[in-house]
Design an enzyme around this catalytic site. Sequence first.
Site, PDB file in Angstrom:
ATOM      1  N   ASP A  57       0.840  -1.206   0.000  1.00 57.77           N
ATOM      2  CA  ASP A  57       0.000   0.000   0.000  1.00 57.77           C
ATOM      3  C   ASP A  57       0.874   1.254   0.000  1.00 57.77           C
ATOM      4  O   ASP A  57       1.846   1.320   0.774  1.00 57.77           O
ATOM      5  CB  ASP A  57      -0.859  -0.059   1.277  1.00 57.77           C
ATOM      6  CG  ASP A  57      -2.051   0.874   1.210  1.00 57.77           C
ATOM      7  OD1 ASP A  57      -1.845   2.087   0.997  1.00 57.77           O
ATOM      8  OD2 ASP A  57      -3.177   0.383   1.371  1.00 57.77           O
ATOM      9  N   PHE A  79       0.569   6.280 -10.184  1.00 60.19           N
ATOM     10  CA  PHE A  79      -0.774   6.027 -10.726  1.00 60.19           C
ATOM     11  C   PHE A  79      -1.757   5.616  -9.629  1.00 60.19           C
ATOM     12  O   PHE A  79      -2.961   5.752  -9.813  1.00 60.19           O
ATOM     13  CB  PHE A  79      -0.747   4.846 -11.716  1.00 60.19           C
ATOM     14  CG  PHE A  79      -0.002   5.080 -12.984  1.00 60.19           C
ATOM     15  CD1 PHE A  79      -0.641   5.646 -14.081  1.00 60.19           C
ATOM     16  CD2 PHE A  79       1.335   4.706 -13.116  1.00 60.19           C
ATOM     17  CE1 PHE A  79       0.034   5.848 -15.279  1.00 60.19           C
ATOM     18  CE2 PHE A  79       2.013   4.905 -14.308  1.00 60.19           C
ATOM     19  CZ  PHE A  79       1.370   5.474 -15.386  1.00 60.19           C
ATOM     20  N   THR A 132      -6.042  13.856 -13.393  1.00 61.06           N
ATOM     21  CA  THR A 132      -7.191  13.813 -14.292  1.00 61.06           C
ATOM     22  C   THR A 132      -7.690  15.209 -14.645  1.00 61.06           C
ATOM     23  O   THR A 132      -7.486  16.156 -13.876  1.00 61.06           O
ATOM     24  CB  THR A 132      -8.332  13.019 -13.603  1.00 61.06           C
ATOM     25  OG1 THR A 132      -9.545  13.228 -14.301  1.00 61.06           O
ATOM     26  CG2 THR A 132      -8.552  13.474 -12.161  1.00 61.06           C
ATOM     27  N   ASP A 133      -8.386  15.301 -15.785  1.00 63.13           N
ATOM     28  CA  ASP A 133      -9.018  16.582 -16.153  1.00 63.13           C
ATOM     29  C   ASP A 133     -10.226  16.891 -15.262  1.00 63.13           C
ATOM     30  O   ASP A 133     -10.709  18.019 -15.247  1.00 63.13           O
ATOM     31  CB  ASP A 133      -9.436  16.580 -17.630  1.00 63.13           C
ATOM     32  CG  ASP A 133     -10.430  15.473 -18.008  1.00 63.13           C
ATOM     33  OD1 ASP A 133     -10.786  14.638 -17.148  1.00 63.13           O
ATOM     34  OD2 ASP A 133     -10.848  15.439 -19.191  1.00 63.13           O
ATOM     35  N   GLU A 134     -10.702  15.884 -14.493  1.00 60.79           N
ATOM     36  CA  GLU A 134     -11.929  16.087 -13.712  1.00 60.79           C
ATOM     37  C   GLU A 134     -11.739  17.099 -12.587  1.00 60.79           C
ATOM     38  O   GLU A 134     -12.715  17.626 -12.058  1.00 60.79           O
ATOM     39  CB  GLU A 134     -12.445  14.742 -13.175  1.00 60.79           C
ATOM     40  CG  GLU A 134     -12.628  13.750 -14.304  1.00 60.79           C
ATOM     41  CD  GLU A 134     -13.474  12.533 -13.974  1.00 60.79           C
ATOM     42  OE1 GLU A 134     -14.277  12.592 -13.042  1.00 60.79           O
ATOM     43  OE2 GLU A 134     -13.314  11.524 -14.687  1.00 60.79           O
ATOM     44  N   TYR A 158     -14.446  11.766  -6.028  1.00 60.25           N
ATOM     45  CA  TYR A 158     -13.235  11.339  -6.748  1.00 60.25           C
ATOM     46  C   TYR A 158     -12.415  12.548  -7.181  1.00 60.25           C
ATOM     47  O   TYR A 158     -11.224  12.659  -6.867  1.00 60.25           O
ATOM     48  CB  TYR A 158     -13.603  10.481  -7.971  1.00 60.25           C
ATOM     49  CG  TYR A 158     -12.469  10.330  -8.969  1.00 60.25           C
ATOM     50  CD1 TYR A 158     -11.302   9.655  -8.619  1.00 60.25           C
ATOM     51  CD2 TYR A 158     -12.555  10.879 -10.260  1.00 60.25           C
ATOM     52  CE1 TYR A 158     -10.250   9.527  -9.532  1.00 60.25           C
ATOM     53  CE2 TYR A 158     -11.518  10.752 -11.168  1.00 60.25           C
ATOM     54  CZ  TYR A 158     -10.363  10.073 -10.807  1.00 60.25           C
ATOM     55  OH  TYR A 158      -9.325   9.955 -11.694  1.00 60.25           O
ATOM     56  N   LYS A 162      -8.631  13.818  -6.040  1.00 62.33           N
ATOM     57  CA  LYS A 162      -7.502  13.987  -6.972  1.00 62.33           C
ATOM     58  C   LYS A 162      -7.007  15.438  -6.942  1.00 62.33           C
ATOM     59  O   LYS A 162      -5.806  15.698  -7.005  1.00 62.33           O
ATOM     60  CB  LYS A 162      -7.907  13.594  -8.402  1.00 62.33           C
ATOM     61  CG  LYS A 162      -8.144  12.109  -8.614  1.00 62.33           C
ATOM     62  CD  LYS A 162      -6.903  11.238  -8.394  1.00 62.33           C
ATOM     63  CE  LYS A 162      -5.828  11.422  -9.431  1.00 62.33           C
ATOM     64  NZ  LYS A 162      -4.744  10.415  -9.302  1.00 62.33           N
ATOM     65  N   ASN A 257     -21.640  10.620 -24.701  1.00 61.67           N
ATOM     66  CA  ASN A 257     -21.692   9.199 -24.358  1.00 61.67           C
ATOM     67  C   ASN A 257     -22.554   8.392 -25.332  1.00 61.67           C
ATOM     68  O   ASN A 257     -22.216   7.254 -25.682  1.00 61.67           O
ATOM     69  CB  ASN A 257     -22.234   9.030 -22.931  1.00 61.67           C
ATOM     70  CG  ASN A 257     -21.302   9.646 -21.903  1.00 61.67           C
ATOM     71  OD1 ASN A 257     -20.104   9.795 -22.152  1.00 61.67           O
ATOM     72  ND2 ASN A 257     -21.846  10.013 -20.753  1.00 61.67           N
TER      73      ASN A 257
END
Length: 354
Positions: A57, A79, A132-134, A158, A162, A257
């Site tokens: 971990d 990652f 991430t782009d989020e 999430y 990040k 989508n």
Amino acid sequence: MILVTGGAGFIGSNFVLDWLATRDEPVLNLDALTYAGNRANLAALESDARHVFVHGDIGDRALLDRLLAEHRPRAIVHFAAESHVDRSIHGPGAFIKTNVEGTFTLLEAARAHWSALEGEAKARFRFHHVSTDEVYGSLAPDAQAFTEDHAYEPNSPYSASKAASDHLVRAWHHTYGLPVHTTNCSNNYGPFHFPEKLIPLMIVNALAGKPLPIYGDGMQVRDWLYVGDHCSAIREVLERGRVGETYNVGGWNEMPNREIVSQVCALLDELRPSPAGPYARLVTHVKDRPGHDRRYAIDARKIERELGWRPAETFASGIRKTVQWYLDHADWVAAVQSGSYRDWVARNYDKRSA
Ligand code: NAD
Ligand code: TYD
């Protein structure tokens, strides 16, 4: 050698496989093997002495200190994360634990390791954070794509976790001088993608004759990038990126989508036609995701300008390879659809009636 965290997951395993296929530098792969980690992704490396796998971990500081002292990696490519928005809505705790606390622990171990290096070894050490782009939030239909200086406006547990990890990485550079890079990438697709995310879920459900659940009106837009292109972008930034900088990585490929699902169905109709008729018959619109971001789009001009990186695959070529990979790897698909996978599917979809 380099230390890769999360190298048994979707992008991490593609990265490790591509790395060892294109260069001779060994990889120490640290992965906790959560539901998303799968040693079968790395089966091709079983007898490759350049790949050292450690089941552990990123939150275990003693383990990190021991691995860094023993292997003395010249870089860390990070990652490891909890990565699925829907799971973060059902249970955000694991996201805080791994993405925030785990990244903090890894940064502290990296800082201690780097501080003790000297000369050339110290000068060339890098900590590469994969994000991430989020973190930038949701774009209006006509808004400019995300540049590196777009405000952080994360909307899901999430993306908030990040975003927090990105801020920690930035601060460890700014305050302690740790030589870092961050890449913020758009949605990936390709081989070894766990079938809880849109594209692999649609492929495996279609092949099983199950409904294809599109959330809400299906007009949410993502910017899709073939995973091999994400891996090549990380390699470029790791080798030649400017220290302390952020690079956005994307496919110049915005698509709603509904269109993604329709292209997946059309490819399956061509490559594995169903006697029951076109796969699009299985499309069902289900209850939307709470707080669902409407649009993400990446402006990837900085990485192109500074490092000459552009995606090699178009969406047409990448999605064809991907669908073919799932058709050729029915055993891999069957193996990942364990009891816990079926529990997740029931938890996420049973209450989203069409
Ligand atoms: P994934 O969920 O497929 O894999 C994550 C891996 O991390 C798994 O192997 C898991 O076992 C491991 N892991 C989880 N917690 C850990 C811990 N505490 N210690 C060690 N290992 C742990 O995720 P992915 O899609 O491959 O994403 C990899 C990274 O790329 C993540 O940081 C994610 O935020 C980022 N990212 C993903 C996408 C995408 O489209 N999938 C896009 C941009 C950025
Ligand atoms: P996903 O693959 O979970 O990635 P992210 O949420 O990180 O972008 O989802 C991609 C898009 O597909 C997102 O708009 C949610 C939508 N989606 C569905 O419509 N149905 C599904 O069953 C899933 C998993 C996702």
